[in-house]
Design an enzyme around this catalytic site. Sequence first.
Site, PDB file in Angstrom:
ATOM      1  N   CYS A 101       0.835  -1.202   0.000  1.00  0.00           N
ATOM      2  CA  CYS A 101       0.000   0.000   0.000  1.00  0.00           C
ATOM      3  C   CYS A 101       0.879   1.264   0.000  1.00  0.00           C
ATOM      4  CB  CYS A 101      -0.990  -0.021   1.165  1.00  0.00           C
ATOM      5  SG  CYS A 101      -2.321   1.192   0.993  1.00  0.00           S
ATOM      6  N   HIS A 188      -3.869  -5.097   0.743  1.00  0.00           N
ATOM      7  CA  HIS A 188      -3.375  -5.485   2.069  1.00  0.00           C
ATOM      8  C   HIS A 188      -3.601  -6.964   2.353  1.00  0.00           C
ATOM      9  CE1 HIS A 188      -2.628  -1.443   3.790  1.00  0.00           C
ATOM     10  NE2 HIS A 188      -3.644  -1.055   3.044  1.00  0.00           N
ATOM     11  N   GLU A 190      -2.118  -8.491   4.674  1.00  0.00           N
ATOM     12  CA  GLU A 190      -1.874  -8.666   6.111  1.00  0.00           C
ATOM     13  C   GLU A 190      -3.104  -8.399   6.972  1.00  0.00           C
ATOM     14  OE1 GLU A 190      -1.209  -4.232   5.623  1.00  0.00           O
ATOM     15  OE2 GLU A 190      -1.183  -6.049   4.408  1.00  0.00           O
TER      16      GLU A 190
END
Length: 242
Positions: A101, A188, A190
């Site tokens: 990002c 993302h 994560e």
Amino acid sequence: MEQAQLKLGLLDAVPPEYEGVTDKSDPEYFRELFGAAVDDTAKMPAYVASAGELPAELDECDAYLITGSPRSVYEDVVWIHQLQDFVQRCFDAGKPLVGICFGHQLIAQALGGKVQHAEQGWLLGLNAIQVREQMSWMSSYQQDCALYYFNHDQVVELPPGATLLAGSDLCPNGMYTIGSKVLSLQPHPEHVRASIVAFLHEIRDRLTPEEFSKAEDSLDQGAPDAALFGAWIWQFLLDAKG
């Protein structure tokens, strides 16, 4: 199979004043993402890059990962300039580097690409990403994927020498590499549903009711391919370390 060892430095680009929006820090989310790909002895130290904390020497870690951030890479902020200089140092030294990002955008900007506010505005929630081709570090190849997005800036011009690997109509430059040492991803892998929900509520007053509802509804449209991308990123770093 025994996992190879890799010391990955996590460069946390979330300013301290934004901590607490979710129940975990970005480095903690990345440690969990890679938990299925690495053994218990893998080391992932965190550096608070948003407070000016960076490795004193590049060789403190085998590779580095730059997290997301609520800030924009084109802001005239000291720590952003410092982190951009660190990207250039890593690139010049051939140090493996991953950006997610904000990190994805900062690497592009540092190495000659262009980042700007996206014309379509926010890209939020669960969205598609199409992978163009299978790379050697991609196990269990999958072309049509989905991941969580949370951004209003995008890379609009790739850096010289970059190879576009994935994207979508809403985010054309979604993932790229530069040679065998740099991997960069806009969405993302994560984050989990709970953190995306927390982020949405944090910026709710900046969104129209339609934007908020669309993002919230997207979270019920399936599960992100986070584990797949986590495994890909880790294998890329292992290969890049050599």
